[in-house]
Design a protein around this motif. Structure first.
Motif, PDB file in Angstrom:
ATOM      1  N   SER A  84       8.467 -12.114   5.544  1.00 18.19           N
ATOM      2  CA  SER A  84       7.681 -10.960   5.088  1.00 18.19           C
ATOM      3  C   SER A  84       8.175 -10.449   3.750  1.00 18.19           C
ATOM      4  O   SER A  84       7.399 -10.233   2.824  1.00 18.19           O
ATOM      5  CB  SER A  84       7.744  -9.835   6.125  1.00 18.19           C
ATOM      6  OG  SER A  84       7.410 -10.330   7.395  1.00 18.19           O
ATOM      7  N   GLN A 104       2.411  -7.138   5.924  1.00 21.17           N
ATOM      8  CA  GLN A 104       2.459  -7.081   7.385  1.00 21.17           C
ATOM      9  C   GLN A 104       1.238  -7.784   7.983  1.00 21.17           C
ATOM     10  O   GLN A 104       0.177  -7.825   7.373  1.00 21.17           O
ATOM     11  CB  GLN A 104       2.514  -5.621   7.853  1.00 21.17           C
ATOM     12  CG  GLN A 104       3.708  -4.892   7.246  1.00 21.17           C
ATOM     13  CD  GLN A 104       4.177  -3.730   8.088  1.00 21.17           C
ATOM     14  OE1 GLN A 104       4.509  -3.896   9.253  1.00 21.17           O
ATOM     15  NE2 GLN A 104       4.208  -2.554   7.511  1.00 21.17           N
ATOM     16  N   PRO A 161       6.934  -3.410  13.160  1.00 22.21           N
ATOM     17  CA  PRO A 161       6.514  -2.853  11.870  1.00 22.21           C
ATOM     18  C   PRO A 161       7.651  -2.696  10.872  1.00 22.21           C
ATOM     19  O   PRO A 161       8.806  -2.591  11.273  1.00 22.21           O
ATOM     20  CB  PRO A 161       5.964  -1.483  12.259  1.00 22.21           C
ATOM     21  CG  PRO A 161       6.711  -1.117  13.500  1.00 22.21           C
ATOM     22  CD  PRO A 161       6.949  -2.404  14.236  1.00 22.21           C
ATOM     23  N   CYS A 162       7.281  -2.641   9.599  1.00 20.21           N
ATOM     24  CA  CYS A 162       8.254  -2.335   8.562  1.00 20.21           C
ATOM     25  C   CYS A 162       8.883  -0.993   8.950  1.00 20.21           C
ATOM     26  O   CYS A 162      10.093  -0.884   9.055  1.00 20.21           O
ATOM     27  CB  CYS A 162       7.565  -2.256   7.198  1.00 20.21           C
ATOM     28  SG  CYS A 162       8.696  -1.790   5.890  1.00 20.21           S
ATOM     29  N   PRO A 219      -2.264  -3.279   9.531  1.00 17.02           N
ATOM     30  CA  PRO A 219      -1.390  -3.459   8.353  1.00 17.02           C
ATOM     31  C   PRO A 219      -1.869  -2.741   7.098  1.00 17.02           C
ATOM     32  O   PRO A 219      -1.046  -2.144   6.389  1.00 17.02           O
ATOM     33  CB  PRO A 219      -1.400  -4.972   8.136  1.00 17.02           C
ATOM     34  CG  PRO A 219      -1.717  -5.545   9.460  1.00 17.02           C
ATOM     35  CD  PRO A 219      -2.600  -4.563  10.154  1.00 17.02           C
ATOM     36  N   GLU A 263       7.285  -8.968   9.901  1.00 18.40           N
ATOM     37  CA  GLU A 263       6.751  -7.599  10.005  1.00 18.40           C
ATOM     38  C   GLU A 263       5.328  -7.624  10.578  1.00 18.40           C
ATOM     39  O   GLU A 263       4.453  -8.302  10.058  1.00 18.40           O
ATOM     40  CB  GLU A 263       6.770  -6.929   8.626  1.00 18.40           C
ATOM     41  CG  GLU A 263       8.178  -6.510   8.234  1.00 18.40           C
ATOM     42  CD  GLU A 263       8.237  -5.646   6.983  1.00 18.40           C
ATOM     43  OE1 GLU A 263       9.263  -4.957   6.792  1.00 18.40           O
ATOM     44  OE2 GLU A 263       7.273  -5.652   6.188  1.00 18.40           O
ATOM     45  N   HIS A 266       2.209  -5.156  12.360  1.00 18.48           N
ATOM     46  CA  HIS A 266       1.700  -3.783  12.427  1.00 18.48           C
ATOM     47  C   HIS A 266       0.297  -3.814  13.041  1.00 18.48           C
ATOM     48  O   HIS A 266      -0.466  -4.744  12.779  1.00 18.48           O
ATOM     49  CB  HIS A 266       1.646  -3.235  10.990  1.00 18.48           C
ATOM     50  CG  HIS A 266       1.381  -1.767  10.890  1.00 18.48           C
ATOM     51  ND1 HIS A 266       0.142  -1.212  11.113  1.00 18.48           N
ATOM     52  CD2 HIS A 266       2.212  -0.730  10.567  1.00 18.48           C
ATOM     53  CE1 HIS A 266       0.214   0.105  10.949  1.00 18.48           C
ATOM     54  NE2 HIS A 266       1.480   0.412  10.618  1.00 18.48           N
TER      55      HIS A 266
END
Ligand code: PEP
Ligand code: MN
Length: 365
Positions: free
Chosen positions: A201, A243, A24-25, A233, A228, A230
């Motif tokens: 990303s 993401q 993830p970011c 997202p 990225e 998630h």
């Protein structure tokens, strides 16, 4: 720079998959991190990214979970065996990240622009054998990027890497950050020993462009990608639009074309050599043709000078810019390419003619 190539320690050479760092970011909760970690393991990815100190443009946005998240990462690292990467922006971050056993530290784009910060981080990293990645600065300045890598190298960091995340621009474009591919390619030419990782990303800013940007990076012989990822997202606390879910990541990875850097097959090498010889020949002809054109330009320069006419002739230039791209189309060449090429040819032609104009004529005897 004498550096160690660390990518082979992580890349699984049996899978025809590029080297990927995903995650993830931002780290948001232990559950989010564990979910994503398990999905990455299933995709044969061995390095997970998660930001915990987030440099945000506006102060009221989510600024990361900070130190708390280091503990989550350490737990998941123990459970899954994944290596962890996070962003550090000052010596305190470095100290905490090292204490928590983070494997890879990266310097963000907003930090790379500031040599004071980079130097402080480099000093804090002295004596570690961690992998340190440097994102390109937000402005298109190759020297700043190289300068940051040099500061780390001088601090004794041998496992370095560069991340290409694109450059901020005032101009509107399809990308959140313009890729300006020639800059990372120049870095690669100057420092072929430093692994170059693409960050589709942050270049894209939009998940629909991730595949396209990733493929371009691989076609340009990048060493890997940072993507990225998630579990949900749209609900991400930072960079939601760019993401992807682990399912989409899987799809992207399965569709990416990974080409061999070279082939040892003798037939391939012979054929490539033969094609290159033909190209050499064509290039010689091209240069001779250009030389003939420039000689003609000298004649025109003399003629204009004798007749007291200016070097630059707007009508003629407009005509060239109109006809040459049309001729290009008929020859199945890109009109944009020919337009750019003629701008360079025209600049040189103006230079040659100006030189002729400025030459003082031989005194009459
Ligand atoms: C990030 O990787 O989430 C990040 C903040 O990146 P950058 O420094 O490229 O903006
Ligand atoms: Mn991000």
């Amino acid at each position: 720079m004498d550096t160690k190539n660390w990518v082979s320690d992580y890349k699984n050479f049996t899978s025809n998959q590029p080297f990927v760092i995903a995650g993830p970011c931002s780290a948001e909760s232990p559950e989010q991190l564990l979910t994503i970690a398990q999905s990455l393991k299933a995709l044969d990815i061995s390095i997970m990214r998660a930001g915990i100190w987030k440099p945000r443009t506006r102060p009221n946005s989510f600024e990361g979970m900070g130190e708390t998240a280091l503990k989550w990462m350490a737990d998941i690292k123990q459970k899954t065996g994944l290596a962890f990467a996070t962003e550090v922006a000052n010596p305190t971050h470095v100290e905490l990240a090292l204490k928590a056993g983070i494997d890879i530290l990266w310097i963000g784009a907003r930090t790379t622009v500031n040599p004071f910060s980079v130097q402080e981080i480099a000093d804090a990293l002295k004596g570690t054998d961690k992998i340190v990645l440097v994102k390109n600065p937000i402005n298109p300045d190759l020297s700043l990027w190289i300068g940051a890598l040099e500061r780390l190298h001088r601090a004794g960091i041998k496992k370095l890497g560069a991340i290409h995340r694109g450059f901020s621009s005032f101009q509107k474009s399809r990308f959140r950050n313009q890729p300006l591919w020639q800059i990372p390619l120049e870095l690669k030419t100057l420092h072929p020993d430093i692994p170059l990782i693409g960050d589709p990303s942050h270049i894209a800013g939009n998940r629909d462009l991730i595949f396209e940007v990733s493929q371009k990076a691989l076609d340009l012989d990048y060493d890997g990608l940072m993507i990225e990822t998630h579990p949900d997202p749209d609900k991400a606390l930072s960079d939601a639009q760019q993401q992807v879910t682990p399912e989409v990541l899987k799809e992207i990875l399965s569709q990416l074309r990974v080409s061999e850097r070279s082939s040892s097959n003798a037939l391939f090498i012979n054929h490539l050599e033969a094609l290159r010889e033909k190209i050499d020949h064509i290039d010689q002809e091209l240069i001779e043709t250009l030389s003939t054109r420039m000689k003609m330009i000298e004649k025109i320069g003399d003629y204009k000078k004798d007749n007291h006419v200016t070097v630059f002739q707007l009508e003629r230039w407009n005509e060239i810019m109109q006809t040459r791209p049309e001729w290009a189309k008929l020859a199945l060449l890109s009109p944009d390419f020919i337009r750019e090429l003629y701008k360079i040819i025209h600049d040189e032609s103006i230079r040659i003619q100006t030189e002729i104009m400025n030459k003082t004529s031989e005194p009459e005897k």
